[in-house]
Write an enzyme that holds these catalytic residues in place. Sequence first.
Site, PDB file in Angstrom:
ATOM      1  N   ASN A   8       0.864  -1.180   0.000  1.00  0.00           N
ATOM      2  CA  ASN A   8       0.000   0.000   0.000  1.00  0.00           C
ATOM      3  C   ASN A   8       0.900   1.229   0.000  1.00  0.00           C
ATOM      4  OD1 ASN A   8      -1.836   2.025   0.495  1.00  0.00           O
ATOM      5  ND2 ASN A   8      -2.389   1.349   2.567  1.00  0.00           N
ATOM      6  N   LYS A  10       0.180   4.207  -0.360  1.00  0.00           N
ATOM      7  CA  LYS A  10      -0.494   5.385   0.235  1.00  0.00           C
ATOM      8  C   LYS A  10      -0.253   6.617  -0.650  1.00  0.00           C
ATOM      9  CE  LYS A  10      -0.338   3.254   4.739  1.00  0.00           C
ATOM     10  NZ  LYS A  10      -0.372   3.421   6.190  1.00  0.00           N
ATOM     11  N   HIS A  82      -9.848   1.103   4.629  1.00  0.00           N
ATOM     12  CA  HIS A  82      -8.594   1.338   5.352  1.00  0.00           C
ATOM     13  C   HIS A  82      -8.845   2.335   6.486  1.00  0.00           C
ATOM     14  CE1 HIS A  82      -4.528   2.558   6.302  1.00  0.00           C
ATOM     15  NE2 HIS A  82      -4.119   1.452   5.709  1.00  0.00           N
ATOM     16  N   GLU A 148      -5.724  -5.054  10.470  1.00  0.00           N
ATOM     17  CA  GLU A 148      -4.714  -4.035  10.738  1.00  0.00           C
ATOM     18  C   GLU A 148      -5.060  -3.288  12.029  1.00  0.00           C
ATOM     19  OE1 GLU A 148      -2.497  -2.704   6.975  1.00  0.00           O
ATOM     20  OE2 GLU A 148      -4.360  -1.584   7.026  1.00  0.00           O
ATOM     21  N   GLY A 154       2.049   2.303  11.035  1.00  0.00           N
ATOM     22  CA  GLY A 154       3.049   3.369  11.017  1.00  0.00           C
ATOM     23  C   GLY A 154       3.712   3.646  12.361  1.00  0.00           C
ATOM     24  N   SER A 190       2.981  -1.968  10.394  1.00  0.00           N
ATOM     25  CA  SER A 190       4.425  -1.940  10.701  1.00  0.00           C
ATOM     26  C   SER A 190       5.172  -3.207  10.309  1.00  0.00           C
ATOM     27  CB  SER A 190       4.655  -1.634  12.192  1.00  0.00           C
ATOM     28  OG  SER A 190       4.245  -0.312  12.487  1.00  0.00           O
ATOM     29  N   GLY A 211       2.614  -1.169   4.312  1.00  0.00           N
ATOM     30  CA  GLY A 211       2.570   0.247   3.944  1.00  0.00           C
ATOM     31  C   GLY A 211       3.957   0.789   3.665  1.00  0.00           C
TER      32      GLY A 211
HETATM   33  P1  PGA Z   1       2.445   0.436   7.656  1.00  0.00           P
HETATM   34  O1  PGA Z   1       0.982   0.605   7.031  1.00  0.00           O
HETATM   35  O2  PGA Z   1       3.019  -0.832   7.100  1.00  0.00           O
HETATM   36  O3  PGA Z   1       3.170   1.666   7.206  1.00  0.00           O
HETATM   37  O4  PGA Z   1       2.266   0.369   9.150  1.00  0.00           O
HETATM   38  C1  PGA Z   1       0.154  -0.492   6.802  1.00  0.00           C
HETATM   39  C2  PGA Z   1      -1.160  -0.018   6.223  1.00  0.00           C
HETATM   40  O5  PGA Z   1      -1.645   1.032   6.631  1.00  0.00           O
HETATM   41  O6  PGA Z   1      -1.736  -0.677   5.328  1.00  0.00           O
END
Ligand code: PGA
Length: 227
Positions: A8, A10, A82, A148, A154, A190, A211
């Site tokens: 993802n 983003k 999400h 999630e 994050g 994460s 992400g």
């Molecule tokens: P992250 O995000 O891996 O940066 O924690 C995962 C997501 O939001 O799909």
Amino acid sequence: MNKIIIGNLKMYMTYEEVIKYVEDMEGEAIICPSSLYVPFFLNHSYQVGLQDVSMYDLGSHTGDISAKQAIDMGVTYTLVGHSERRKYQHETDEMINAKIKKALDCGLRVVFCVGEEQNEDKTQKLQRQLLAGLKDIHDLSKLIVAYEPIWCIGSGQTPTNDEIETTIAFIQTIISQNFHQSVKVLYGGSVDISNIDTLNQVENVDGFLIGKASTDSKQFKEIIKKI
Ligand code: PGA
């Protein structure tokens, strides 16, 4: 069984970074870039997904992208629900349900995201999100659930493997009791090169939604190799 790996991206990356990323990236994964950049990602070793999709048909909906348009372009997946969209775009369970229905009707595969805040009753929240998001949907064969926990996105934090395993089992129970089907369940939050070996040992995890770490093509390729 091959695990499902989704990146993802983003709202990261400028045009220049995207071009470099696309040149470098390879591997069996599903990548969800900013919609603006979708054409650059098509026709590679990976599949392409949207990060969100409209609940409406083609028509007067400024800023939206319809599932039909996505399919036409060669996009095969979309994320729906999400936590960042629930939070910043105030998407409700009802809107998410409408989006999932529209996407499935048009032939997109859906990655339906659910997860709790640290201070929330996890099972209650997940049950509500699952039942409301999947209301009146009868065929779940093209649907994947991504678990999630919001406090892990994050943040560099992850639940223990035992916690993830128990939660995935709970999600599968809710789905089988209410829909008499089974779905694949991914973990997200994460996930990166430092913890993938550990997380990959969760017995019942069907893959990962990644992400930030997926925006670094070198790291993402290594993660894919390890999985
Ligand atoms: P992250 O995000 O891996 O940066 O924690 C995962 C997501 O939001 O799909």
